[in-house]
Design an enzyme around this catalytic site. Sequence first.
Site, PDB file in Angstrom:
ATOM      1  N   PRO A 177      37.759  48.295   8.658  1.00 24.29           N
ATOM      2  CA  PRO A 177      36.434  48.190   9.260  1.00 24.29           C
ATOM      3  C   PRO A 177      35.423  49.127   8.600  1.00 24.29           C
ATOM      4  CG  PRO A 177      38.132  48.599  10.914  1.00 24.29           C
ATOM      5  CD  PRO A 177      38.734  48.840   9.576  1.00 24.29           C
ATOM      6  N   GLU A 178      34.423  48.551   7.970  1.00 20.50           N
ATOM      7  CA  GLU A 178      33.287  49.320   7.477  1.00 20.50           C
ATOM      8  C   GLU A 178      32.121  48.941   8.387  1.00 20.50           C
ATOM      9  OE1 GLU A 178      32.886  49.034   3.182  1.00 20.50           O
ATOM     10  OE2 GLU A 178      35.025  48.756   2.973  1.00 20.50           O
ATOM     11  N   ARG A 188      47.727  52.103  12.852  1.00 15.70           N
ATOM     12  CA  ARG A 188      47.830  53.393  12.158  1.00 15.70           C
ATOM     13  C   ARG A 188      47.217  54.564  12.909  1.00 15.70           C
ATOM     14  NH1 ARG A 188      47.147  50.333   6.520  1.00 15.70           N
ATOM     15  NH2 ARG A 188      48.732  48.891   7.211  1.00 15.70           N
ATOM     16  N   ARG A 224      23.033  65.319  -6.284  1.00 19.44           N
ATOM     17  CA  ARG A 224      24.491  65.177  -6.327  1.00 19.44           C
ATOM     18  C   ARG A 224      24.947  64.860  -7.737  1.00 19.44           C
ATOM     19  NH1 ARG A 224      27.531  64.041  -2.069  1.00 19.44           N
ATOM     20  NH2 ARG A 224      26.564  64.339  -0.069  1.00 19.44           N
ATOM     21  N   HIS A 249      50.953  48.563  19.688  1.00 15.51           N
ATOM     22  CA  HIS A 249      49.848  49.225  18.981  1.00 15.51           C
ATOM     23  C   HIS A 249      48.551  49.250  19.781  1.00 15.51           C
ATOM     24  CE1 HIS A 249      52.415  49.742  15.651  1.00 15.51           C
ATOM     25  NE2 HIS A 249      52.475  48.470  15.317  1.00 15.51           N
TER      26      HIS A 249
END
Length: 271
Positions: free
Chosen positions: A2-3, A107, A151, A89
């Site tokens: 999931p983004e 997870r 950056r 889960h």
Amino acid sequence: MPELPEVEVTRLSFAQAIQGASIIAASAGKPLRWALGCDAGSLVGRQVLGVGRRGKYLLIELDQGWLLVHLGMSGSLRFARELPPGGIHDHFEMVTTQGVLRLNDPRRFGCVVYVSRLEDAQAVKLLGKLGMEPLTEAFDLKLFAAGLHQRKAAIKQVLLAGDLVVGVGNIYASEALFMAAIRPTLSADALSKPQVARLHAAIKNVLTRAVQKGGSTLKDFSSASGQTGYFQLEAMVYGRANLPCKQCGNYIKMIRQGQRATFYCPICQKR
DNA sequence: AGAAAATCCTGGTGGC
DNA sequence: TGCCACCAGGATTTTC
């Protein structure tokens, strides 16, 4: 994985349906990334005012407090009038007057965290350093350019870091850089003004289209109503190592940046 | 000090 | 079949 698009698709798939519901029962299963922060039973009686989103966090607003939900890398929510018995889960469940909300996360990199206010220490810790929201007015081109300019890390990794702009995960970082024709290894401060402008537009474009396609279902993502996504079918580079570029026909390359796979076309993304 | 890089958590999967 | 390396998002830790 999931983004931002998957989280937004999830939000859209149950926000209306749960709005106004009162919590009848709540229970937590195995520990997630962060502890719930309250006794699950204490949520009973509260009302759900709405569901918002900040980066990859869902913000479930209650009449008293908030639930911050993160799907981690394997989490998915389900909301329905009735759900089949929970599996091994399933680690959080909330029965409401309008349906059952359940988090499945094999997870357990995800979390459900209760905070009484968004100013609470735990909320600030989780949300405080998040960058600009790419699909709102907050995603300002000048601020983006200024952030990139200070950056020196590779542009792909700066996008992933999430402190400049949120929600661009591994899939969409590769896709946005392809669309903007920028080499993922290019130092962020080396992007030209036109490159920054193209990337800014590409991020918005890729994420918007991904939301429209219901997100990307690589393994098991589905929305809270059970719909799978289709954006993975439109991926130009992600997961396409050694396959021909859809634009120029040359082979897509896979490299590793900070332990993560990056995909790009050496011809279309010259620098 | 601040940025960048490395590490860790977990369980499913694919290769051998 | 079993073992093991590998993968992933993001917080934390370590290094520069």
